[in-house]
Design an enzyme around this catalytic site. Structure first.
Site, PDB file in Angstrom:
ATOM      1  N   ARG A   1       0.849  -1.205   0.000  1.00  0.00           N
ATOM      2  CA  ARG A   1       0.000   0.000   0.000  1.00  0.00           C
ATOM      3  C   ARG A   1       0.879   1.248   0.000  1.00  0.00           C
ATOM      4  O   ARG A   1       0.599   2.227  -0.684  1.00  0.00           O
ATOM      5  CB  ARG A   1      -0.962   0.000   1.194  1.00  0.00           C
TER       6      ARG A   1
ATOM      7  N   ASP B   1      -8.088  18.283 -14.900  1.00  0.00           N
ATOM      8  CA  ASP B   1      -8.387  16.911 -15.312  1.00  0.00           C
ATOM      9  C   ASP B   1      -8.056  16.824 -16.805  1.00  0.00           C
ATOM     10  O   ASP B   1      -8.772  17.364 -17.645  1.00  0.00           O
ATOM     11  CB  ASP B   1      -9.864  16.601 -15.036  1.00  0.00           C
TER      12      ASP B   1
ATOM     13  N   LYS C   1      -8.636   5.687 -19.376  1.00  0.00           N
ATOM     14  CA  LYS C   1      -8.980   6.152 -20.708  1.00  0.00           C
ATOM     15  C   LYS C   1      -7.752   6.085 -21.630  1.00  0.00           C
ATOM     16  O   LYS C   1      -7.266   5.014 -21.892  1.00  0.00           O
ATOM     17  CB  LYS C   1      -9.598   7.545 -20.615  1.00  0.00           C
TER      18      LYS C   1
ATOM     19  N   TYR D   1     -17.155  15.855 -15.866  1.00  0.00           N
ATOM     20  CA  TYR D   1     -17.483  14.434 -15.863  1.00  0.00           C
ATOM     21  C   TYR D   1     -18.538  14.189 -14.772  1.00  0.00           C
ATOM     22  O   TYR D   1     -18.411  14.702 -13.654  1.00  0.00           O
ATOM     23  CB  TYR D   1     -16.216  13.632 -15.588  1.00  0.00           C
TER      24      TYR D   1
HETATM   25  C1  LIG Z   1     -13.690   8.566 -16.574  1.00  0.00           C
HETATM   26  C2  LIG Z   1     -13.356   9.912 -16.098  1.00  0.00           C
HETATM   27  C3  LIG Z   1     -13.074  10.149 -14.737  1.00  0.00           C
HETATM   28  C4  LIG Z   1     -13.193   9.065 -13.685  1.00  0.00           C
HETATM   29  O1  LIG Z   1     -12.242   8.068 -13.845  1.00  0.00           O
HETATM   30  P1  LIG Z   1     -12.452   6.527 -13.394  1.00  0.00           P
HETATM   31  O2  LIG Z   1     -11.157   5.909 -13.790  1.00  0.00           O
HETATM   32  O3  LIG Z   1     -13.633   6.014 -14.138  1.00  0.00           O
HETATM   33  O4  LIG Z   1     -12.677   6.541 -11.919  1.00  0.00           O
HETATM   34  C5  LIG Z   1     -12.708  11.423 -14.376  1.00  0.00           C
HETATM   35  N1  LIG Z   1     -12.636  12.429 -15.275  1.00  0.00           N
HETATM   36  C6  LIG Z   1     -12.916  12.246 -16.576  1.00  0.00           C
HETATM   37  C7  LIG Z   1     -12.814  13.389 -17.525  1.00  0.00           C
HETATM   38  C8  LIG Z   1     -13.281  10.986 -17.039  1.00  0.00           C
HETATM   39  O5  LIG Z   1     -13.575  10.811 -18.327  1.00  0.00           O
END
Ligand SMILES: *Cc1c(COP(=O)(O)O)cnc(C)c1O
Length: 389
Positions: free
Chosen positions: A52, A177, A202, A104
């Site tokens: 961890r 983000d 992603k 998001y």
């Molecule tokens: C998918 C997404 C998230 C969240 O990510 P997870 O890996 O699904 O927890 C946050 N911000 C954006 C822009 C996303 O597309």
């Protein structure tokens, strides 16, 4: 491996964080599938005591993540939401966060339904409007500006450099983000942001086979605090997930080129199609922030949103008719996906709270994550799906 500062992105993506395994010479970082590490005396070990707190596969990924964003430090988490939640723990009860009103859906849900219960105040503004953010900064003290650019799913852009400059002068952190652009197309730290956050699920992972998240930054003190939070809260990524993400990262540069080329081909096709009312894609001259996209991003990316003249009913028909574009949530993988954000990924911004904060996702909006298949096949698939709608 330390990558010289003048290496190109594709080179960094292949080499950053990866060193031959000292035990065997294995060229790829092994999956250190272990929870604990042997100590030769009390607290005598090789830098790892419990997975961890730290794991060698995760260390390799964290070094690569930092290098990709041109940052000094990277931290890897079990999901994008875990990364966002951990970063928001830098904000204390009563402090204010200025954030976009086009985020998001999961981020809005975390802010509105979880963190606001702990006394964090979220101020939703249209961050595409730099003056609106400046006004929010001038209105009172704040701890953090939270930006998403391009936004999910309406692909609005925020001027990171302009907002970072104002925020810095006010002593307020900026977090971006960067999931939609990926570091191949946009480097927020170089534009003045303090933190970059990713859903590595992603584009970074890129193959729809792993869920993960990351935070990258330059400041050592906040890095130490976040590393402490990562260990204390415990939303870490496992060794197998780190390995998969590291493997995905190696092709990020060439994948993003294909996503951009295909995204543009698809967006141009849709723009010329009589059944289509509106296409939103930063690479089109018709995008209201096309100039900012050219300035701030190295390419327009693989996300395309559009609306049909036939509205929601037509959108539902098209989403069920495509053959190569698979109906599914998520994005950023090599395969093309189609979805209706209002009913699927952004169902959590359909309620009255979100509307009051300025969120508006049209129920007829269709979102495409354009993959790396041949563009002619993708266009042909959309052509047959749009026929007669
Ligand atoms: C998918 C997404 C998230 C969240 O990510 P997870 O890996 O699904 O927890 C946050 N911000 C954006 C822009 C996303 O597309």
């Amino acid at each position: 491996m330390t990558t010289p500062a003048n290496d190109h992105f594709e080179t960094i993506a292949v080499h950053a964080g990866v060193q031959p395994d000292p035990a065997t010479g294995a060229i790829m970082t092994p999956i250190y599938q272990t929870s604990t590490f042997v100590q030769t005396d009390i607290n005598e070990h090789k830098g790892y005591d419990y997975s961890r707190a730290g794991n060698p596969t995760r260390s390799a990924l964290e070094e690569a993540l930092a290098a990709l964003e041109g940052g000094r430090f990277g931290l890897s988490f079990s999901s994008g939401m875990a990364a966002i939640d951990t970063l928001l723990r830098l904000v204390k009860p009563g402090e204010r966060v200025i954030c976009g009103n086009d985020l998001y859906g999961g981020t809005f849900r975390l802010f509105d339904k979880v963190l606001s219960d702990y006394g964090i105040v979220f101020d939703y503004v249209d961050t595409a409007d730099t003056n609106a953010v400046r006004a929010a900064l001038a209105a009172g003290p704040a701890r953090l500006v939270w930006l998403e650019t391009p936004t999910n799913p309406t692909l609005r852009l925020t001027d990171i450099a302009a907002i970072s400059e104002t925020a810095r002068a006010a002593g307020v952190w900026v977090a971006v983000d960067n999931t939609f652009a990926s570091p191949a197309l946009q480097r927020p730290l170089a534009l003045g942001a303090d933190f970059v956050v990713h859903s590595t699920t992603k584009y970074l992972g890129g193959h729809s086979d792993v869920v993960g998240g990351a935070i990258m930054m330059n400041d050592e003190d906040t890095y130490e605090r976040l590393k402490f939070l990562q260990k204390s809260v415990g939303a870490v990524s496992g060794p197998m997930d780190c390995f998969l993400t590291l493997r995905g990262i190696k092709t990020l540069g060439i994948r993003m080129r294909a996503h951009c080329d295909n995204g543009l081909a698809v967006a141009r096709f849709l723009e010329d199609h009589p059944a289509v009312e509106r296409v939103i894609y930063p690479g089109l001259e018709s995008h209201p922030q096309h100039e900012l996209a050219r300035r701030q991003m190295a390419g327009p990316g693989g996300m395309v949103s559009f609306q049909l003249r036939g509205g929601e009913a037509a959108a539902r028909t098209v989403a069920l008719r495509t053959r190569l574009f698979t109906l599914a949530e998520s994005l950023g993988g090599v395969e093309s996906l189609i979805e209706l954000p209002a009913a699927m990924t952004h169902a959590s911004v359909a309620g009255p709270e979100a509307a009051a904060a300025g969120f508006a996702v049209d129920p007829g909006l269709v979102r495409l994550s354009v993959g790396i298949e041949h563009p002619d096949d993708l266009v042909a698939d959309l052509r047959q799906a749009l026929a007669g709608v």
